[in-house]
Design an enzyme around this catalytic site. Structure first.
Site, PDB file in Angstrom:
ATOM      1  N   TYR A 287       0.044   2.093  -3.222  1.00  0.00           N
ATOM      2  CA  TYR A 287      -0.440   3.214  -4.039  1.00  0.00           C
ATOM      3  C   TYR A 287      -0.921   4.366  -3.168  1.00  0.00           C
ATOM      4  CZ  TYR A 287      -3.102   5.610  -7.744  1.00  0.00           C
ATOM      5  OH  TYR A 287      -3.599   6.527  -8.629  1.00  0.00           O
TER       6      TYR A 287
ATOM      7  N   GLY B 175       2.020   5.714  -1.194  1.00  0.00           N
ATOM      8  CA  GLY B 175       2.991   6.255  -2.140  1.00  0.00           C
ATOM      9  C   GLY B 175       2.572   7.625  -2.637  1.00  0.00           C
TER      10      GLY B 175
ATOM     11  N   ARG C  47     -17.186   7.332  -2.130  1.00  0.00           N
ATOM     12  CA  ARG C  47     -16.171   8.190  -2.739  1.00  0.00           C
ATOM     13  C   ARG C  47     -16.884   9.252  -3.557  1.00  0.00           C
ATOM     14  NH1 ARG C  47     -11.071   6.716  -3.777  1.00  0.00           N
ATOM     15  NH2 ARG C  47     -10.999   5.895  -1.686  1.00  0.00           N
TER      16      ARG C  47
ATOM     17  N   ASN D 236     -14.024  -2.992 -16.378  1.00  0.00           N
ATOM     18  CA  ASN D 236     -14.459  -4.360 -16.060  1.00  0.00           C
ATOM     19  C   ASN D 236     -15.896  -4.605 -16.502  1.00  0.00           C
ATOM     20  OD1 ASN D 236     -12.084  -5.198 -14.934  1.00  0.00           O
ATOM     21  ND2 ASN D 236     -12.847  -5.426 -12.861  1.00  0.00           N
TER      22      ASN D 236
END
Length: 311
Positions: free
Chosen positions: A144, A147, A276, A189
Site C-alpha cells: 500500500y 503502491g 502521525r 475496531n
C-alpha cells in the site's frame, strides 16, 4: 453541470464524495469492483437519473466520457490491503496508469487520493508535503505505502510529460458513517469492540499517536483541490491536525459508548508508525480549508451509525 467519474465510489469516502458531487448539480459515474466497497453505501443514490454505477476493476482500462476523475479506488485498511498485496499494488499502479490514460484521452482533470502512509514511520513531525518519508519497501505495509508512492510518481510524470491537469492529496486518518465495521482500522475496531462489550485491543504501549478527520470535513477538501487552477497540482495534506494517543482514543470511545469493555495491550505490528499528524499549512493557504469537527462529536456520530448495524 460536469460529468464526473469517481473510482472506488462505493467505498466509505467514495460514496460520500458521490453524494456531495450530486448535491452540487453534477452527473456522477461511480466505478467500483466491490472488493471492499458496498452497494449499500450508494443505494440512496441509484434513483437519481444523474447517477450511474458501473462495476469495474481499475486495473483494466475504462472507456467513458467525463470532465473530471477522482481516483479513490484502492483498499485502504491494513486488513484489506494485506489480504492480497499483489492486487493492492496492481490497483495502485495499473489503476493510476489506466485512469491517467483516460484523463489524457478525454482531457479531463484528475485527482489522486494518496495517503499519509507515503510518509511511512516518519522521522519528521508533523509531516509536511516536502518530507520524502521513511518507508520500508519490503515490509508488510509496503504494498500500500509504495503502491501509493508510485501512483504519485505516475501522476507527476503525466503532468510533466503530457501537460495533464493532475492533483494529488494525501489523506490522513479519516472516519465516519459508512466505514466497514470489520475493516481493521483503529476507530472502527475500538467502536465495535466497545459496542459488543469486548476487550478493546491496543497494539503497542498506546502512546503512539494519530490524527482523525471526520468525513464531512474531508470531502470539501477534495472538491476544493479539484477546483484549483492547473498550476496547483499538490501534493496537499488533508487531515485534522489534532493529535491523540491510541489510549486517549480508546478511553474516549469507552466513555461515549458507556461500555464495560476493558483495554488490553498487544504487541505492535511491524512498521506501524509511532506518530502521525498533518501539517495543513498548504491546505489552509491554497484551498482555504481547515477541518472543524471535534473528535468527540465525530466519534458520537460514528458510534450512532455502527450502533444501527448492531441492532
Amino acid at each position: 453541470m460536469k460529468r464526473i467519474l469517481v473510482t472506488g465510489g462505493c467505498g466509505f469516502l467514495g460514496s460520500h464524495l458521490c453524494e456531495a458531487l450530486l448535491d452540487a448539480g453534477n452527473e456522477v459515474i461511480c466505478a467500483d469492483n466491490l472488493y471492499t466497497g458496498s452497494k449499500r453505501n450508494i443505494y440512496h443514490l441509484l434513483d437519481d437519473h444523474r447517477f450511474e454505477f458501473i462495476r469495474h476493476d481499475v486495473t483494466f482500462p475504462l472507456y467513458v466520457e467525463c470532465d473530471e476523475i477522482y481516483n479513490l479506488a484502492c483498499p485502504a485498511s491494513p486488513v484489506h490491503y494485506q489480504r492480497d498485496p499483489v492486487q493492492t499494488v496492481k490497483t495502485c499502479v495499473h489503476g493510476a496508469i489506466n485512469m491517467l490514460g483516460l484523463a489524457k484521452r478525454v482531457r479531463a482533470k484528475i485527482l489522486q487520493t494518496s495517503t499519509s502512509e507515503v510518509y511511512g514511520d516518519p522521522e519528521v513531525h508533523p509531516q509536511q508535503e516536502s518530507y520524502w518519508g521513511n518507508v520500508n519497501p519490503i515490509g508488510v505495509r509496503s504494498c500500500y505505502d509504495e503502491g501509493k508512492r508510485c501512483a504519485e510518481t505516475l501522476f507527476s510524470c503525466y503532468r510533466m510529460q503530457n501537460n495533464l491537469d493532475t492533483k494529488i492529496v494525501r489523506i490522513f486518518n479519516t472516519y465516519g458513517p459508512r466505514m466497514q465495521p470489520d475493516d481493521g482500522r483503529v476507530v472502527s475496531n475500538f467502536i465495535m469492540q466497545a459496542l459488543r462489550g469486548q476487550d478493546i485491543t491496543i497494539f503497542g504501549s498506546g502512546m503512539q499517536t494519530r490524527s482523525f478527520c471526520f468525513v464531512s470535513d474531508l470531502i470539501p477538501g477534495l472538491i476544493k483541490m479539484m477546483a484549483q487552477p492547473p498550476e496547483i497540482g499538490g501534493p496537499v495534506n488533508l487531515g485534522n491536525p489534532g493529535e491523540f494517543t491510541m489510549l486517549e482514543l480508546a478511553q474516549t470511545i469507552v466513555e461515549l459508548t458507556n461500555s464495560n469493555s476493558k483495554i488490553v495491550f498487544r504487541d505492535l505490528p511491524p512498521d506501524d508508525p509511532k506518530q502521525r499528524r498533518p501539517d495543513i499549512t498548504q491546505a489552509e493557504k491554497l484551498l482555504q480549508w481547515r477541518p472543524t469537527v471535534e473528535l468527540r462529536d465525530g466519534l458520537q456520530k460514528t458510534i450512532e451509525y455502527f450502533a444501527t448495524l448492531e441492532s
